[in-house]
Design an enzyme around this catalytic site. Sequence first.
Site: not given
Ligand code: ADQ
Length: 514
Positions: A154, A363
């Site tokens: 991921h 990311d």
């Molecule tokens: P993450 O590093 O967790 O994932 P991201 O892809 O942005 O990063 O996903 C974060 C998720 O958490 C999003 O769905 C977002 O809505 C949710 N989130 C963030 N802050 C929040 C809050 N305050 N309240 C509720 N929800 C919140 C890892 C990798 C990424 C990759 C994903 C999926 O680092 O690059 O996109 O896995 O493969």
Amino acid sequence: MRLVVVSNRVTIPDRHEKAAAGGLAVALREALERHGGLWFGWSGVVGAARQLRETQRGNVTYAVTDLSEAERESYYLGFSNRALWPIMHYRLGLTEFQRSDYIGYLGVNRRFARELTRMIQPDDVIWIHDYHLIPLAAELRRRGVTNRIGYFHHIPWPSADVLSALPFSTTLVRTLAAYDLVGMQTEVDARNLIGCLVDMCGARTDGRRVRLGVRETAVQSFPIGIDVEAFRRLAAASVRQAATPLRATRESLGERKLVIGVDRLDYSKGIVQRLEAFGQFLQSHPDERGRVSLLQIAPPSRSDVPEYAELDRMSDEVAGRLNAQIGEFDWTPIRVVKKAYSRTALAGFYRRAEVGLVTPMRDGMNLVAKEYVAAQNPADPGVLVLSRFAGAAQQLGEALIVNPYDTHEVAEAIRTALAMPKSERIRRFEALYHVIETSGIHWWTQRYLDALTRSPVEAEIAEPPRKVDAPARGTSRKPRAAVLDRGEVKGRPVPAGRKRNAVPAESGHLTLVR
Ligand code: ADQ
């Protein structure tokens, strides 16, 4: 075929729980329900009892095990999050390697493999997720498992030059040859991984498939998506509902414009640099003062890793300094909120914001960028400002693409976004929406599983079973990082200053709970 999903953390759904909108966990659960299956991983509990606990929900079995305190320390906090996470995000300076952590990491992967082997049936297809579990397939193969096994990574995969600085990286990369299919977020990541397999392990490749010894592994990019329709509906509903954070935000902001950032509090997300860029924007454009605010939502994660505690402190400090320097008695330029919100509330915040500021330093994909687009009002959409170092930038070229290391460039992009005419906003939004709609989470799951079930399973490793941390053998080229991988792995006490206690209080809303 029955589907077996393995991830670091498993959250067992409540019996009557309504599925949350979007989200990888939900999509995987749906795939499991379609095929019938098993989801295996850590319960999130740290304790002495390490027996497997099974829970049945319809045709899906959730099998979870606890970690011991020592396992959490070495496997989760140590090797996964203080060595692999930073190096995979190109942060060599933050990468901390300890042999005892690596031993713990292999130990948990071995234990998971042992437990899993007992539950696997002959026609199962096994799908393993993320960097915590890289050597799991090699451990399963050692135990005679011949099923199809896929891995999805991921987070970013760096080049061999970067990765080879990590001791035992050659051995670790080699274990990926035990998979039939390795999925990456982007073409760049896939190319980097193939480069690592070739340069560090002596594999041969035709550019798509990699041959190492007698095994052949397909390496392919599968950019992950979101449930666009579900998110769009949530955002539209948030406008109609009475007591939502969206309404409250409207009341507290009045006519002011809103720029939004939503991230786990993680140094890869560039939160501090983003706050600085917003400060720079207000310094360079005094006419914008009082007319716009930044809302940064950043729930803490991994707080017992020192780098995260430091980031927590720094974000408060920078926001406090900028508010004191630029703010007015009736206007706070930056609001930092460190808590998790429901999907509905998030969708409402995105909808209200004229600018989505998504500027990670690195990311894998970044789902927030896609959620922001999905939540917009098609008739009057906001503008996405996106880091070129997010995997999402490979797909979302109609966003304003910025270099997050260039504070001035980000500041000017905020200005451009706020001033963008409606016709251009709509044109960009439509192009972005088309991309996310045609590559959503269900498409992703299906595409990955199709590729995994299609890929030919080659003859199994002909070598006698051996420990995965043994030096690489049988390669035609000398492994470049062999010198780093030599030597016995011995335990070493954890240095003072590393906290040992406390279960990570991470939010169930976050993707797979990292
Ligand atoms: P993450 O590093 O967790 O994932 P991201 O892809 O942005 O990063 O996903 C974060 C998720 O958490 C999003 O769905 C977002 O809505 C949710 N989130 C963030 N802050 C929040 C809050 N305050 N309240 C509720 N929800 C919140 C890892 C990798 C990424 C990759 C994903 C999926 O680092 O690059 O996109 O896995 O493969």
